[in-house]
Design a protein around this motif. Structure first.
Motif, short mmCIF file in Angstrom:
data_model
loop_
_atom_site.label_atom_id
_atom_site.label_comp_id
_atom_site.label_asym_id
_atom_site.label_seq_id
_atom_site.Cartn_x
_atom_site.Cartn_y
_atom_site.Cartn_z
N GLY A 213 -15.31 12.65 -0.26
CA GLY A 213 -14.48 12.83 -1.42
C GLY A 213 -12.99 12.70 -1.20
O GLY A 213 -12.20 13.02 -2.08
N ARG A 214 -12.54 12.25 -0.06
CA ARG A 214 -11.10 12.16 0.20
C ARG A 214 -10.53 10.82 -0.21
O ARG A 214 -11.24 9.86 -0.21
CB ARG A 214 -10.82 12.41 1.69
N LEU B 117 -11.38 7.33 -9.24
CA LEU B 117 -11.79 8.51 -8.49
C LEU B 117 -10.62 9.38 -8.06
O LEU B 117 -10.78 10.59 -7.86
CB LEU B 117 -12.60 8.10 -7.26
N THR B 118 -9.45 8.79 -7.91
CA THR B 118 -8.30 9.54 -7.38
C THR B 118 -7.27 9.89 -8.44
O THR B 118 -6.41 10.74 -8.20
CB THR B 118 -7.60 8.75 -6.26
N ARG B 119 -7.34 9.27 -9.62
CA ARG B 119 -6.29 9.46 -10.61
C ARG B 119 -6.80 9.97 -11.96
O ARG B 119 -6.01 10.11 -12.89
CB ARG B 119 -5.52 8.14 -10.84
N ARG C 141 -15.40 13.79 -6.94
CA ARG C 141 -15.03 14.09 -5.56
C ARG C 141 -15.27 15.56 -5.21
O ARG C 141 -15.64 15.89 -4.09
CB ARG C 141 -13.56 13.71 -5.32
N TYR D 102 -11.45 3.05 -7.01
CA TYR D 102 -10.62 3.98 -6.23
C TYR D 102 -9.60 4.68 -7.12
O TYR D 102 -9.37 5.88 -6.99
CB TYR D 102 -9.92 3.22 -5.10
N TRP D 103 -9.00 3.92 -8.02
CA TRP D 103 -8.05 4.52 -8.96
C TRP D 103 -8.74 5.55 -9.84
O TRP D 103 -8.20 6.64 -10.07
CB TRP D 103 -7.41 3.43 -9.83
N ASN E 112 -16.59 8.66 1.56
CA ASN E 112 -15.20 8.26 1.62
C ASN E 112 -15.06 6.79 1.23
O ASN E 112 -15.54 5.90 1.94
CB ASN E 112 -14.64 8.48 3.03
N GLY F 61 -12.91 11.51 -12.12
CA GLY F 61 -12.98 11.15 -10.71
C GLY F 61 -12.79 12.35 -9.80
O GLY F 61 -13.44 12.49 -8.77
N THR F 62 -11.89 13.25 -10.21
CA THR F 62 -11.68 14.47 -9.43
C THR F 62 -12.95 15.33 -9.41
O THR F 62 -13.30 15.92 -8.39
CB THR F 62 -10.51 15.28 -10.02
#
Length: 290
Positions: free
Chosen positions: A289-290, A161-163, A171, A158-159, A238, A167-168
């Motif tokens: 992708g959220r 994909l979001t940080r 998504r 999760y980190w 998600n 990861g961006t």
């Protein structure tokens, strides 16, 4: 009894969430509905079993070999088997249909190899199968260890994909691959990486699950269906939705088995699934992708 059921449900739900995270990556990003997904989990469980019984290595050490090997194998599967389908598919819907047919055949190939090597018997092994007291309840240490590793892997994913920039990009491809190309994202390369990462997650899930569940070469389809249910319940693509839906599924199965009837766990699973689809057809969190 409530605390024991709660801990067992959270452990089972955490494993369902980790399993589903791999599938939501493969389907949400690469748009590949991988029907051989559960077979790869069972293959990883057999690999962990072999490492433990034949090589004398604990399954957690086997992770260091099995996960990288599974990543390379799933990447090769994508490049050799699925890339030709991606190239010829005119729409994403057409790709989904083609991938279902291709991976359905792959399911029987992997299952057949496992049946030749291990037969149809059930397997298990004893690793840290010792009771541990948690809040006055008793639970096996291997289940707690599996839950801990699943949580660490899930949070790291999760980190990432979001940080991170990569990861961006993943998504972005999950949300809109056409628009992703406009900002110089290599959609095919990103899809291949996401598919391989899904393979790494399912391999880790197989190793962790093998520590406390019995398994045989024919039950991969059960894990495929459970992962698909969790993915749809949480919202395709998600990760947070997969986590929440996995916990709901694990807790539901455990509570029904404890206080009602173990034979009704499957019925309870599909009842929850149908109710969520009726209330929120897009899933609990909806949107990729959220």
């Amino acid at each position: 009894m409530f605390v024991e059921a709660l801990l067992s449900g959270v452990t089972l739900g955490g494993m369902y969430a980790l399993i589903a995270m791999g599938l939501t990556l493969q389907y949400g990003v690469a748009r590949i509905m991988n029907l051989s997904y559960g077979e790869l989990l069972i293959a990883s469980a057999f690999a962990a079993f072999w490492f433990f019984t034949a090589a004398g290595l604990p399954p957690l050490a086997g992770l260091l070999v099995i996960v990288p090997a599974a990543t390379l194998i799933t990447y090769a599967i994508y490049r050799v088997l699925l890339v030709p389908l991606v190239r010829r598919a005119k729409t994403r819907d057409a790709l989904e249909v083609d991938s279902i047919l291709a991976t359905f055949g792959l399911l029987f190939v992997v299952q057949g190899v496992m049946l030749v090597l291990f037969g149809g018997a059930y397997y298990s092994y004893s690793f840290l199968a010792v009771p541990v007291q948690v809040f006055g309840a008793t639970i096996a240490a291997n289940r707690l260890l599996a839950l801990g590793f699943a949580a660490v892997i899930g949070l790291a994913l999760y980190w990432g994909l979001t940080r991170t920039r990569a990861g961006t990009a993943v998504r972005a491809v999950a949300v809109d691959p056409v628009s992703a190309q406009l900002v110089a994202i290599d959609v095919r390369a990103t899809a291949a990486i996401a598919f391989a990462l899904g393979g790494a997650l399912i391999a880790a899930s197989g190793v962790l699950t093998s520590m406390f569940l019995t398994f045989n070469a024919n039950i991969g389809v059960v894990f495929t269906m459970k992962a698909l249910i969790v993915v749809i319940m949480g919202g395709v693509g998600n990760m947070l939705g997969a986590l929440v839906a996995g916990l709901i599924l694990g807790l539901t199965e455990t509570f029904v088995a404890t206080w009602i009837d173990p034979g009704l766990t499957l019925a309870a699973t599909y009842t929850i699934f149908l109710l969520i689809l009726l209330v929120r057809p897009q899933g609990l969190f909806g949107g990729a992708g959220r």
